[in-house]
Scaffold this active site. Structure first.
Site, short mmCIF file in Angstrom:
data_model
loop_
_atom_site.label_atom_id
_atom_site.label_comp_id
_atom_site.label_asym_id
_atom_site.label_seq_id
_atom_site.Cartn_x
_atom_site.Cartn_y
_atom_site.Cartn_z
NE ARG A 286 20.42 -1.23 -69.22
CZ ARG A 286 19.31 -1.58 -69.26
NH1 ARG A 286 18.31 -0.78 -69.28
NH2 ARG A 286 19.03 -3.06 -69.61
CD GLN B 167 7.87 0.99 -74.04
OE1 GLN B 167 7.87 0.76 -74.91
NE2 GLN B 167 8.54 -0.38 -73.29
CB THR C 28 9.86 -8.75 -77.64
OG1 THR C 28 9.00 -7.49 -77.39
CG2 THR C 28 9.83 -8.46 -79.18
CD GLU D 133 4.89 -9.77 -75.87
OE1 GLU D 133 4.40 -10.48 -74.92
OE2 GLU D 133 5.21 -8.50 -75.86
CE LYS E 80 5.37 -2.07 -73.85
NZ LYS E 80 6.13 -3.20 -74.73
CG ASP F 233 2.66 -6.03 -75.59
OD1 ASP F 233 1.49 -5.35 -75.31
OD2 ASP F 233 3.46 -5.99 -74.68
CE1 TYR G 133 12.17 -6.42 -72.41
CE2 TYR G 133 13.67 -6.54 -70.53
CZ TYR G 133 13.14 -5.87 -71.77
OH TYR G 133 14.23 -5.14 -72.34
CG HIS H 19 13.26 -8.17 -76.75
ND1 HIS H 19 12.97 -7.20 -77.59
CD2 HIS H 19 12.50 -7.66 -75.31
CE1 HIS H 19 12.20 -6.14 -76.90
NE2 HIS H 19 11.71 -6.45 -75.85
CE1 TYR I 139 12.43 4.02 -70.00
CE2 TYR I 139 12.50 1.98 -68.84
CZ TYR I 139 13.13 3.00 -69.46
OH TYR I 139 14.49 2.87 -69.65
MN MN Z 1 5.50 -6.91 -74.49
#
Ligand code: MN
Length: 424
Positions: free
Chosen positions: A150, A248, A358, A209, A261, A241, A136, A141, A252
């Site tokens: 958030r 998700q 990403t 990705e 995923k 991906d 990540y 991203h 998650y």
């Molecule tokens: Mn990914």
């Protein structure tokens, strides 16, 4: 300089000007034809080169390879020879196809056995992947997702600039370019509902990705440093991906991505070696504020300049470019990812796959997912047929392409393409 990377080299095989596959590339892949079983090949221009035929005809004398390394359905055997072995192999192939090297060029019978038109082959899954990790590692991203879920003042979580965050994914559902997928079904909890519901995902997304593939690592308990990491990386591919955002979003917390995923990730079929990408190294971002821990520090340029484009093509329609990004936008590079992955003694294996996360650039138009492009559905993307996309529609094909370019040499990946079929 690695011999096969010499920008002055030309091939006796015709290569069109904007080809991803000049003689300086020499990627590796697995293909079959209607007459032949799967085998290992490479590509120059629009010709696939049968490496098993080259081996059988004696062109790989004095290299550390045997017939079973090429007459097989994955690159794992040639990868077992490590960095030195695959570098020697690539250099030999380069020499055989260089304009002024006559041996193979002048043997019409051999040429006929070795070269196949790209239209006559089916490209297959290149690597038998044992373990798959998804990172990540793009700051833009992570920042965008933080803003969406958030707030902009606390977009990055406290650990993000200290740790190359990642999770262990699923290897079994990584599929080669060209294979269609079905819209997944699952459990989700729309904000309007009191309780979760079961149904098809309505928020299907791609993630732009890049993936890298490793050679055999060290024994369990040992670790790989940032300085050693290059020696454990075979090559790279484009990686989509696929992500079901509604599944998700509900599942998650607290353990991260799962069924949103693991239904599919698509990869491009030619593995471009890290050796071929060496000329395109660039500096990474400043990592002094906050200062990273010593085991993540690295010397030299370890990021890579790779132009990346994403297209959505509706059924029977034109391609729409929805993103132009670049692999150089990564905050954490592969060396840091591998050093972090193994710092606790976790062992890596031949054929493991690691995806970048990403890859979003700093500007609009450079975002690597529909979640960001449509800003969670609030800014639909206008397609050139007049329709709009917040996420991916049934029967859309998502295509990603990538290449590096410098000093008149273009090293490309071809594409990763997959159509999204309706839910089963
Ligand atoms: Mn990914």
């Amino acid at each position: 300089m690695i011999q096969a990377n010499d920008p002055k080299l030309t091939s006796w095989i015709e290569v069109e000007k904007d080809s991803d596959f000049p003689i300086q590339n020499i990627p590796f892949g697995v293909f079959k034809t209607k007459d032949s079983a799967p085998r290992v090949g490479t590509r120059i221009g629009n010709k696939v080169i049968d490496l098993n035929a080259l081996f059988v005809l004696g062109y790989f004398k004095n290299l550390p390879f045997e017939g079973s390394d090429f007459n097989t359905s994955s690159l794992n055997n040639i990868m077992k020879k490590g960095k030195e072995g695959t570098r020697e192999l690539r250099n030999r192939i380069s020499k055989l196809f260089t304009s002024d090297f006559p041996d193979l060029k002048n043997n019409e019978q051999h040429v006929a056995q070795v070269l196949i038109d790209i239209d006559e082959v089916e490209m297959l899954m290149p690597v038998e992947i044992r373990d798959y990790t998804d990172f990540y590692s793009s700051e833009q991203h992570a920042y965008n997702v933080g803003c969406l879920f958030r707030d902009p003042n606390n977009a990055l979580l406290p650990n993000w600039k200290h740790i190359p965050v990642g999770y262990h994914g699923r290897a079994s559902s990584i599929i080669p370019s060209g294979q269609a997928i079905h819209r997944p079904k699952g459990q989700k909890k729309p904000p309007t509902e009191e309780v979760p519901v079961f149904g098809q995902s309505n928020l299907m997304d791609f993630e732009l990705e890049m993936a890298f593939f490793t050679y055999e690592g060290k024994p369990l308990g040992d670790h790989i440093t940032t300085a050693e990491a290059d020696d454990y990386i075979f090559g790279m591919a484009l990686f989509n991906d696929w992500s079901a955002r509604d599944i998700q979003g509900w599942e998650y917390v607290p353990l991260g991505p799962f069924l949103g995923k693991n239904f599919a990730s698509s990869i491009s079929c030619w593995i471009v070696t890290l050796d071929a990408l060496e000329p395109f190294r660039v500096a990474g971002p400043d990592q002094s504020n906050p200062k990273i821990l010593p085991y993540l520090e690295y010397a030299g340029n370890k990021h890579i300049d790779i132009n990346l484009d994403v297209f959505i093509q509706p059924e029977g329609g034109e391609e729409n470019c929805v993103c132009n990004s670049n692999y150089r936008h990564m905050y954490w590079n592969m060396n840091q990812q591998l050093a972090h992955h193994t710092v606790n003694g976790c062992n890596i294996n031949n054929g493991d796959c690691y995806a970048s996360g990403t890859i979003s650039g700093p500007n609009e138009g450079e975002y690597g997912s529909m979640l960001e492009i449509s800003w969670k559905g609030t800014k639909p993307f206008k397609m050139n047929d007049g329709t709009e996309r917040k996420f991916i529609n049934d029967n859309d094909t998502v295509i990603m392409r990538g290449y590096s370019e410098k000093d008149g040499v273009r090293i490309g990946f071809g594409e990763v393409s997959a159509k999204l079929l309706p839910a089963k």
